[in-house]
Enzyme design. Structure first.
Site, PDB file in Angstrom:
ATOM      1  N   HIS A  46     -31.363  78.210  58.105  1.00  0.00           N
ATOM      2  CA  HIS A  46     -32.497  77.674  57.332  1.00  0.00           C
ATOM      3  C   HIS A  46     -32.550  76.168  57.581  1.00  0.00           C
ATOM      4  CE1 HIS A  46     -31.025  80.964  54.655  1.00  0.00           C
ATOM      5  NE2 HIS A  46     -32.275  81.108  54.258  1.00  0.00           N
ATOM      6  N   ASP A  52     -30.047  74.332  55.434  1.00  0.00           N
ATOM      7  CA  ASP A  52     -28.609  74.456  55.727  1.00  0.00           C
ATOM      8  C   ASP A  52     -28.100  73.303  56.573  1.00  0.00           C
ATOM      9  OD1 ASP A  52     -29.014  77.030  54.764  1.00  0.00           O
ATOM     10  OD2 ASP A  52     -29.045  77.940  56.758  1.00  0.00           O
TER      11      ASP A  52
HETATM   12  C1  XUL Z   1     -31.307  86.380  50.516  1.00  0.00           C
HETATM   13  C2  XUL Z   1     -31.318  86.510  51.979  1.00  0.00           C
HETATM   14  C3  XUL Z   1     -31.607  85.274  52.755  1.00  0.00           C
HETATM   15  C4  XUL Z   1     -32.440  85.514  53.967  1.00  0.00           C
HETATM   16  C5  XUL Z   1     -32.862  84.272  54.691  1.00  0.00           C
HETATM   17  O1  XUL Z   1     -31.032  87.549  49.844  1.00  0.00           O
HETATM   18  O2  XUL Z   1     -31.041  87.563  52.504  1.00  0.00           O
HETATM   19  O3  XUL Z   1     -30.392  84.714  53.106  1.00  0.00           O
HETATM   20  O4  XUL Z   1     -31.778  86.314  54.893  1.00  0.00           O
HETATM   21  O5  XUL Z   1     -33.572  83.406  53.873  1.00  0.00           O
END
Ligand code: XUL
Ligand code: CO
Length: 437
Positions: A99, A102
């Site tokens: 992300h 992150d």
């Molecule tokens: C949350 C989840 C996230 C997504 C990416 O449950 O799975 O980590 O994979 O935003």
């Protein structure tokens, strides 16, 4: 000297190895149904759980002390990238996923956020070219910051929608420049906690508009990978709009996006939706929207997303049977959206978790391969549907007969079909008997 340097590179040592830091099953070059095991799995480490999180939960702060722990500064973001790419290389996993939040220092404004992201993008580009580790997907965190408490695209305030657009544009373009193979959108807080304060129709319309904008932009910049929606039924909101694969497909159809957008299916999200993982996988292939997988497991007695590393290959075998039969994941991969337990404070726990998860996946693939090679299950299933291959079955499915035609025909033929065994126990025994190593 890096924090990971005492271990690795992790090698395949075979089923008789007793070395905790070796693969017992995952031999990436082993050929499975004409393709290498590594190419079926396309293993991916999730940046957030392994390099951005600290082991905190609702009741207490983080417990994992890492050289890169704490509030992210740009210097720390660089140290985090060094550690992360060192780990990927030692583990031998070909992909990572992240992300925006992150990897960058918290920003006070959107321009600062974009600037921070560009700086880390340059670091990642260098790391990618030095190590050969690739980007499976990028995504925007549109759920942690308080501005997104009521959602991003579904926020009652259009200014939040616009801010989210700014974040997504930046990370989509970064993902594109870094050679990312997909772009993921998990609907973090796209849902509601109470319908009393929620205009459900407006929120869904806005979410559709947002997704259309993302797809338009992807084409504009020439990003070739698919946009993937990640279904989840609830958590953090009481009801998430992207509830499951079927709900996502209906939403995509309504907004004319069913040929553009696919799904990223997470094991623990299927569990929360009271669905089997193989159901979600099979539905995605049936609708033509299979994209990628977030690999983890839930806890049978917890009703929330525990994001544990998988350790039960038999549970995953039916899903892999479908994936192998359908020719694989294409641009998708297996992303370990899984985290260490709060007490697992040692850095080596991170190795053990991934190695076990990877061997579990490898076992599931080899077990599914064995089922396919044995041909028994496919033969039984074909026999079960054989009636539809006869001229009579084809005439019905062909769409030429009306209900009245068919009703008359059933009488004329004197039809009186009897129940036949579905042989569920036999099918289940085939899965159990083909478990490998
Ligand atoms: C949350 C989840 C996230 C997504 C990416 O449950 O799975 O980590 O994979 O935003
Ligand atoms: Co996920």
């Amino acid at each position: 000297m890096s924090i990971f340097s005492e271990v690795g590179p992790i090698k395949y040592e075979g089923p008789d190895s007793t070395n905790d830091f070796a693969y017992k099953v995952y031999d990436k070059d082993r050929v499975v149904l004409g393709k290498k095991l590594g190419d079926w799995l396309r293993l991916t480490v999730a940046y957030w759980h392994s390099f951005a999180a600290g082991g905190g939960d609702m009741f207490g702060p983080g417990t994992w002390t890492r050289p890169w722990s704490g509030n992210v500064t740009q210097e720390m973001a660089a140290a985090r990238a060094d550690a992360a790419f060192d780990f990927f290389t030692r583990l031998g996993t070909p992909y990572f996923a992240f992300h925006d939040a992150d990897v960058i220092a918290d920003a006070a404004t959107l321009p600062e956020h974009i600037d921070n992201l560009k700086k880390i993008e340059d670091i990642f580009a260098k790391k990618i070219s030095e190590t050969g580790v690739k980007l499976l997907w990028g995504t925007a965190n549109l759920f942690s910051h308080p501005r997104y408490a009521a959602g991003a695209a579904t926020n009652p305030n259009p200014e939040v929608f616009a801010y989210a657009a700014g974040q997504v544009r930046a990370i989509l373009e970064t993902t594109h420049r870094l050679g990312g193979e997909n772009y993921v959108m998990w609907g973090g807080r796209e849902g509601y906690d109470t319908l009393l304060n929620t205009d459900l129709k407006a929120e869904l319309d806005h979410m559709g508009r947002f997704l259309n904008m993302v797809v338009e932009h992807k084409h504009k910049i020439g990003f070739k990978g698919p946009i993937l929606i990640e279904p989840k039924p609830f958590e953090p909101t009481k009801h998430q709009y992207d509830h499951d694969v079927a709900a996502v497909y209906a939403f995509l159809q309504k907004h004319g996006l069913e040929k553009e957008v696919k799904v990223n299916i997470e094991v623990n999200h299927a569990t929360l939706a009271n669905l089997d993982f193989e159901h979600e996988v099979t539905a995605a292939y049936a609708f033509g929207i299979m994209g990628s997988l977030d690999i983890n497991r839930g806890d049978p007695r917890s009703g929330w997303d525990t994001d544990q590393f998988p350790n039960n290959a038999q549970d995953l075998t039916p899903a892999w049977l479908e994936i192998l039969n359908q020719g694989g994941l294409h641009t998708g991969g297996c992303n370990f959206d899984a985290k260490l337990r709060r007490q697992s404070v040692d850095i080596n726990d991170l190795y053990i978790a991934h190695i076990t998860g990877i061997d579990t996946l490898a076992r599931a693939v080899l077990s599914a391969e064995s089922v396919i090679k044995q041909k028994k299950l496919a033969t039984l299933k074909a026999a079960r549907y054989a009636g539809w291959e006869t001229p009579f079955g084809k005439e019905i499915a062909g769409g030429k007969l009306t209900l009245a035609d068919l009703a008359d025909l059933a009488v004329k033929k004197g039809l009186n079909p009897k129940a036949v065994s579905g042989q569920q126990e036999l099918y289940e025994s085939i899965i159990a008997q083909n478990q490998k190593v």
